[in-house]
Each structure stands twice: as structure tokens, then as C-alpha cells.
Write an enzyme that holds these catalytic residues in place. Structure first.
Site, PDB file in Angstrom:
ATOM      1  N   LYS A  35     -26.790  43.337 -21.818  1.00 31.19           N
ATOM      2  CA  LYS A  35     -26.507  41.956 -22.043  1.00 31.19           C
ATOM      3  C   LYS A  35     -27.265  40.267 -22.403  1.00 31.19           C
ATOM      4  O   LYS A  35     -26.947  39.679 -22.760  1.00 31.19           O
ATOM      5  CB  LYS A  35     -26.307  41.604 -19.925  1.00 31.19           C
ATOM      6  CG  LYS A  35     -27.107  41.138 -19.485  1.00 31.19           C
ATOM      7  CD  LYS A  35     -27.064  40.961 -18.025  1.00 31.19           C
ATOM      8  CE  LYS A  35     -27.702  41.255 -16.948  1.00 31.19           C
ATOM      9  NZ  LYS A  35     -27.549  41.470 -15.645  1.00 31.19           N
ATOM     10  N   ARG A 129     -27.075  38.973  -3.278  1.00 30.68           N
ATOM     11  CA  ARG A 129     -25.918  38.910  -4.712  1.00 30.68           C
ATOM     12  C   ARG A 129     -24.754  39.934  -3.725  1.00 30.68           C
ATOM     13  O   ARG A 129     -24.376  40.081  -2.881  1.00 30.68           O
ATOM     14  CB  ARG A 129     -26.393  39.198  -5.594  1.00 30.68           C
ATOM     15  CG  ARG A 129     -25.909  38.476  -6.678  1.00 30.68           C
ATOM     16  CD  ARG A 129     -26.538  38.946  -8.286  1.00 30.68           C
ATOM     17  NE  ARG A 129     -26.169  39.815  -8.625  1.00 30.68           N
ATOM     18  CZ  ARG A 129     -27.035  40.602  -9.949  1.00 30.68           C
ATOM     19  NH1 ARG A 129     -27.207  39.330 -10.730  1.00 30.68           N
ATOM     20  NH2 ARG A 129     -26.582  41.512 -10.407  1.00 30.68           N
TER      21      ARG A 129
HETATM   22  C1  LIG Z   1     -28.985  42.736 -15.642  1.00 26.34           C
HETATM   23  C2  LIG Z   1     -28.000  43.764 -14.688  1.00 26.34           C
HETATM   24  C3  LIG Z   1     -29.821  44.610 -14.456  1.00 26.34           C
HETATM   25  C4  LIG Z   1     -30.686  44.877 -15.243  1.00 26.34           C
HETATM   26  O1  LIG Z   1     -31.367  43.906 -14.498  1.00 26.34           O
HETATM   27  P1  LIG Z   1     -33.433  43.848 -16.029  1.00 26.34           P
HETATM   28  O2  LIG Z   1     -34.234  43.109 -14.617  1.00 26.34           O
HETATM   29  O3  LIG Z   1     -33.133  42.938 -17.132  1.00 26.34           O
HETATM   30  O4  LIG Z   1     -33.135  45.541 -15.908  1.00 26.34           O
HETATM   31  C5  LIG Z   1     -29.393  45.705 -13.519  1.00 26.34           C
HETATM   32  N1  LIG Z   1     -28.143  45.916 -13.009  1.00 26.34           N
HETATM   33  C6  LIG Z   1     -27.676  44.450 -12.572  1.00 26.34           C
HETATM   34  C7  LIG Z   1     -26.823  44.739 -11.708  1.00 26.34           C
HETATM   35  C8  LIG Z   1     -27.526  43.601 -13.746  1.00 26.34           C
HETATM   36  O5  LIG Z   1     -26.811  42.617 -13.633  1.00 26.34           O
END
Ligand SMILES: *Cc1c(COP(=O)(O)O)cnc(C)c1O
Length: 358
Positions: A35, A129
Site C-alpha cells: 500500500k 483498531r
Molecule cells: C499496513 C498494514 C500492514 C503493514 O504495516 P507496516 O508497518 O508497513 O509493515 C500490515 N498489516 C495490516 C493489517 C496493515 O493495515
């Protein structure tokens, strides 16, 4: 064209090598999260070629659609909205979920498409969350029982997300709650439950410390891989590059002027009443990049002798007075990025992209 994001594919590959080595040492499968760079297609192709990457993961189904044809399984990380279940079943092999009504809609859609859709049930260990709150054990059991009634949904695993909203750091203690829960559910319902997903880039440090609980067998990495930073304590991961992706912008004006605006100070373009530092007369560079393209607080010039003074929608103002290099109008300045800076630049329509192959 500038501004542009520059992906150094060789450095990206080195980052992938470094983080995947750690993840595999921890006996985990690896989801690479796309993302932060908007699932860029060239990046996705490079990731798809990497033998240690097991899954592509993204929070947006539009991004997953962009690479679902590549030979890796795809995972939707954000809980699906009801309107998107048809695309979720079509393009994602696995989705993260916590709401029964949504899971039932996914099942209906999977029946329609003649598929089995796999889900990871999210458990909230305190970051607050997504997920069923871990203390609410009855709700977890009820959910599992309801999921098991659905013909075209496979309960593929449990997952947790930490260090996002609540900034809670994953530890042996809290992650053990998840592995224990997985064990109990496997026994009680005679399930395989192959995946126990222990978090994002903030869980990586536990592997090197030997503190990742046995039973956590998957991690989801975005920032750790693209920026080479673990996110529990902000440490650089050995063998990674901080500048695998950089942002470039061009100087469109260069003039010596005062550092203090002249006249009564009201509000700036964003309704803030700014404070200015008096640096005397300075050499000011204006770059053709602004808040529509970039997150000024999350980018840093590679040249250590220049600094950002501020920005409006379309202009970035820098002090280049002490630069060793004799900057000219038309020169390009390169920035390394923090997470928010990358996210913003990758999602702006105005930022072009370039790729360094070797
Ligand atoms: C964005 C996201 C990740 C990745 O997070 P990083 O800190 O960039 O490794 C992993 N799991 C979920 C549910 C996310 O929304």
C-alpha cells in the site's frame, strides 16, 4: 517529469533479501504489503519474482486488482466494505475479517463465483483498531462456530495488528495470547488453522531477539521492506537501504531574500499562524512540489547542507545558503522519505515514477 518517485530496483531487491532472510529464520511465511507505494506494477513484478515472498497484501482491493494476475496469493488487509465483496472474492485469495455480516456476504458471493474464500479472523490484543477483543472469549467462539457453518468460507487463520492506532509494541506476552488462542480453537473445533499472523513491521525485531512466540508463523511487512526500518523502535534493519525509493523535485526559482516575511503576519495557506526563524538574508530555492504531492514533514533532502523551510499546495521552499554545491534553477533535489512521505507521493496524481534497473 518532476516531481517523481525513483524506485531503485536493485536496492529494493536487497531490502527484500534482507527482511525475508529474517522472516524465514523466524519460521514465518511472508506477506509483502504494497500500500505504501500504491501497488506500483513494476515493484509488484519484482516482488512476484522473489522466491521468499509468499503473499502480496494490501489494504485496498483496487491495489490488489492491479497485480492479482501475478503468481503470488493475494491478501486484503482492511476489513471489506459490503459493496466490495464481489471484487474481494474475485481478486483476493484471502481477506482479513472481524464482522459476521461481512463474512456471510463473502460466503454468498463465493457461492455465486463457485469459489472457496479464505479468511483470517482478526483478534484485538489491545491496539484498539480492528479485531474481536481478546478478552471477549465467548464472542470469539461464537464467531468461529458461525464461520464453520458457511459452505464457501475457510477459516484460514488468526491475525493481530499492533503499533497502528494504539502504538502498542508487540511482545512475547501479548503475541502469546494469540498463539494460545489458535491452539485452543484448533483443539476445540478440530481445525487446521494454518496461519497465525503476528503483525507488521513492528514484530520483526522479536525474531532477532529470539522472542517471537512459537506458533506465530506469518508476518506482514510494508515499511520494514520498502524503507528498511523496523517500526517498534525505529531501528535500521542491517543490509537494507533507506533510499531504495526517493523523491525528486526541480528548482524553479533561486533568489537571495530575507528569512522573515515582511508585514503583519496573518494566516498561511492552510489557516495556520506560522512562526519564522530569522536567519538573515538567505538563498531560497523554490521547488515545484507542494502539499498536493508530498508530506513535507516526512521527507528529508539527501544533501545534508540544505533544509526545508516550508510549503504551500504547489511550492516547497528550501534554504540552500550553506550548500557546498552551487545550485541552479533547473537542478533536481533528491529526498529520502519516511512512511507518510512515501504514501503521500505514491498516491498523488501529480507525482511521476522512474525506475533504476542497475
Ligand atoms: C499496513 C498494514 C500492514 C503493514 O504495516 P507496516 O508497518 O508497513 O509493515 C500490515 N498489516 C495490516 C493489517 C496493515 O493495515
Amino acid at each position: 517529469m518532476y516531481p517523481r518517485l525513483v524506485f531503485d530496483l536493485k536496492k529494493v531487491k536487497q531490502n527484500l533479501d534482507a527482511v525475508s532472510r529474517i522472516v524465514k529464520k523466524g519460521n514465518c511465511s511472508l506477506m509483502i504489503v504494497t500500500k505504501s507505494f500504491c501497488a506500483d506494477r513494476r515493484m509488484a513484478e519484482l516482488i512476484a519474482d522473489h522466491p521468499q515472498v509468499d503473499y502480496f497484501a494490501d489494504s485496498r482491493i483496487q491495489n490488489i486488482k492491479n497485480y492479482h494476475d501475478l503468481p503470488k496469493e493475494t491478501v486484503l488487509l482492511r476489513l471489506p466494505q459490503h459493496e466490495e465483496v464481489s471484487e474481494v472474492v474475485r481478486y483476493a485469495d484471502i481477506s482479513f475479517n472481524s464482522e459476521l455480516t461481512t463474512i456471510q456476504l463473502l460466503n454468498d458471493e463465493a457461492v455465486k463465483q463457485g469459489k472457496t474464500h479464505r479468511i483470517v479472523l482478526m483478534i484485538d490484543l489491545g491496539d484498539l483498531r480492528e479485531g474481536i477483543f481478546y478478552q471477549n472469549r465467548d464472542a470469539i467462539d461464537e464467531m468461529v462456530e458461525e464461520i464453520l457453518k458457511l459452505s464457501n468460507i475457510q477459516l484460514f487463520g488468526l491475525g493481530v495488528n499492533l503499533t497502528c492506532y494504539g502504538a502498542i509494541i508487540p511482545k512475547h506476552d501479548n503475541l502469546s495470547i494469540l498463539t494460545q488462542l489458535a491452539k485452543e480453537i484448533r483443539e476445540k473445533y478440530d481445525l487446521e488453522l494454518p496461519v497465525v499472523s503476528g503483525g507488521n513491521s513492528s514484530s520483526l525485531y522479536l525474531i532477532e531477539k529470539g522472542e517471537l512466540p512459537e506458533g506465530i508463523n506469518n508476518l506482514r511487512l510494508g515499511e520494514a521492506f520498502i524503507l528498511g526500518k523496523e517500526t517498534a523502535y525505529g531501528e535500521r534493519i542491517p543490509g537494507t537501504n533507506a533510499d531504495a525509493v526517493t523523491l525528486e523535485a526541480q528548482i524553479i526559482e533561486l533568489k537571495t531574500k530575507p528569512s522573515l516575511p515582511i508585514g503583519e503576519i496573518g494566516m498561511d495557506a492552510f489557516g495556520m499562524s506560522p512562526v519564522y526563524e530569522d536567519r538573515g538574508n538567505i538563498k531560497r530555492a523554490i521547488l515545484a512540489i507542494g502539499k498536493q504531492d508530498a508530506d513535507v514533514d516526512n521527507m528529508r533532502p539527501k544533501d545534508p547542507d540544505i533544509d526545508i523551510l516550508g510549503a504551500s499546495s504547489d511550492h516547497l521552499i528550501m534554504d540552500v545558503t550553506r550548500a557546498k554545491k552551487e545550485y541552479q534553477v533547473g537542478d533536481v533535489i533528491s529526498f529520502t522519505l519516511a512512511y507518510g512521505g512515501l504514501l503521500k507521493a505514491a498516491t498523488s496524481n501529480y507525482v511521476d515514477r522512474a525506475y533504476i534497473k542497475d
